[in-house]
Design a protein around this motif. Structure first.
Motif, PDB file in Angstrom:
ATOM      1  N   ARG A 285       0.856  -1.188   0.000  1.00  0.00           N
ATOM      2  CA  ARG A 285       0.000   0.000   0.000  1.00  0.00           C
ATOM      3  C   ARG A 285       0.891   1.237   0.000  1.00  0.00           C
ATOM      4  O   ARG A 285       1.851   1.322   0.763  1.00  0.00           O
ATOM      5  N   ILE A 286       0.578   2.174  -0.877  1.00  0.00           N
ATOM      6  CA  ILE A 286       1.322   3.424  -0.972  1.00  0.00           C
ATOM      7  C   ILE A 286       0.479   4.537  -0.356  1.00  0.00           C
ATOM      8  O   ILE A 286      -0.694   4.698  -0.695  1.00  0.00           O
ATOM      9  N   SER A 287       1.072   5.295   0.551  1.00  0.00           N
ATOM     10  CA  SER A 287       0.353   6.417   1.143  1.00  0.00           C
ATOM     11  C   SER A 287       1.063   7.721   0.804  1.00  0.00           C
ATOM     12  O   SER A 287       2.214   7.735   0.365  1.00  0.00           O
ATOM     13  N   GLY A 288       0.376   8.812   1.019  1.00  0.00           N
ATOM     14  CA  GLY A 288       0.899  10.111   0.629  1.00  0.00           C
ATOM     15  C   GLY A 288       0.167  10.630  -0.597  1.00  0.00           C
ATOM     16  O   GLY A 288      -0.526   9.883  -1.295  1.00  0.00           O
ATOM     17  N   THR A 289       0.319  11.901  -0.860  1.00  0.00           N
ATOM     18  CA  THR A 289      -0.413  12.549  -1.947  1.00  0.00           C
ATOM     19  C   THR A 289       0.544  13.212  -2.928  1.00  0.00           C
ATOM     20  O   THR A 289       1.288  14.125  -2.550  1.00  0.00           O
ATOM     21  N   PRO A 290       0.556  12.764  -4.198  1.00  0.00           N
ATOM     22  CA  PRO A 290       1.368  13.467  -5.198  1.00  0.00           C
ATOM     23  C   PRO A 290       0.679  14.768  -5.616  1.00  0.00           C
ATOM     24  O   PRO A 290      -0.541  14.809  -5.797  1.00  0.00           O
ATOM     25  N   ARG A 291       1.463  15.832  -5.746  1.00  0.00           N
ATOM     26  CA  ARG A 291       0.900  17.132  -6.113  1.00  0.00           C
ATOM     27  C   ARG A 291       1.769  17.781  -7.177  1.00  0.00           C
ATOM     28  O   ARG A 291       2.986  17.915  -7.005  1.00  0.00           O
TER      29      ARG A 291
END
Length: 268
Positions: A171-177
């Protein structure tokens, strides 16, 4: 409890010095005990991700790797997962100099969970042009990854007479912006904000959804499993009794059972 932990250490890391009979045996280990051992072995491991081309044709570029110890470093091939067509040219988002900041192992039901927290400095993805006129390259935004982390559930398994690791889920967490470059002129910045940035956000979110399966497939390759098995082999010794061969491993919700025997000729 002290004797129990010592017996587990004895069986897995070879702290005992007594010779034991050369016969098959079973050892039950709780996942909590195994977690402490793995954290001790891999607590200082490092994961480095980078496929961005460097200067001079990439001559001095450092590729992706995982270093379990300073002497156990294995390369990783990220491939072209973030390559896409845009306005008649082919572009790619490269992973740019991303290092793990902390690794922690915790027990979960039927598996161990490795949580990798990455540093969050600079841009984690940068755009490059692969083919075509590349006229939109300057308008493509860079990508920052807010609170980046990976959560990998893995289970031990028997592999060629040793122990290796099989990834169960990722599972990958975090938000690309997407962030438009501040160095462009007014036209370039406008093109980025109005056209390129929304497209880049959609592309990166799509790649984020695909990344767990790609990482799972990458780590579960036979070659990678063999590297893990080779790295763990030196721990599969029982003092003067010598090296052991793993016959089978069964994993329960809170423990695992290892069936092993001493290799022929290691015990006289």
């Amino acid at each position: 409890m002290v004797h129990r932990v010592r017996f587990v250490l004895c069986a897995l890391i070879g702290l005992c010095t007594l010779a034991l009979p050369a016969k098959a045996a079973d050892l039950r280990i709780t996942l909590e005990e195994l977690t402490r051992l793995v954290q001790t072995i891999a607590g200082n491991a490092k994961l480095y991700l980078n496929n961005a081309p460097g200067p001079f044709g990439g001559l001095f570029t450092t590729g992706s790797y995982i270093a379990i110890t300073p002497t156990q470093q294995y390369s990783l091939e990220l491939g072209d997962a973030a390559r896409f067509n845009f306005q008649g040219s082919v572009y790619q988002y490269y992973v740019n100099d991303v290092s793990s900041a902390a690794l922690k192992v915790t027990p979960v039901e039927g598996a161990l969970r490795l949580t990798v927290v990455f540093e969050a400095e600079g841009f984690e993805f940068v755009a490059g042009c692969v083919a075509g006129t590349c006229s939109w390259l300057d308008a493509l935004p860079d990508i920052e990854w807010i609170n980046p982390a990976a959560h990998v559930d893995f289970v031990p398994e028997q592999f060629n007479g040793s122990i290796s690791l099989r990834v169960k889920s990722v599972r990958i967490s975090g938000t690309p912006r997407a962030v438009c470059k501040a160095t462009g002129d007014l036209v370039t910045r406008s093109a980025c904000n109005l056209i390129a940035r929304p497209y880049a956000n959609r592309t990166l979110n799509d790649q984020k959804a695909r990344l767990p399966e790609k990482l799972k497939s990458l780590v579960n390759q036979e070659e990678v499993k063999q590297r893990f098995a080779d790295g763990l082999k030196r721990y599969l010794a029982l003092g003067q009794a010598g090296e052991v061969a793993i016959g089978s491993i069964s994993v329960q919700p809170t423990s695992m059972t290892v069936s092993f025997r001493f290799k022929t000729g290691t015990n006289n």
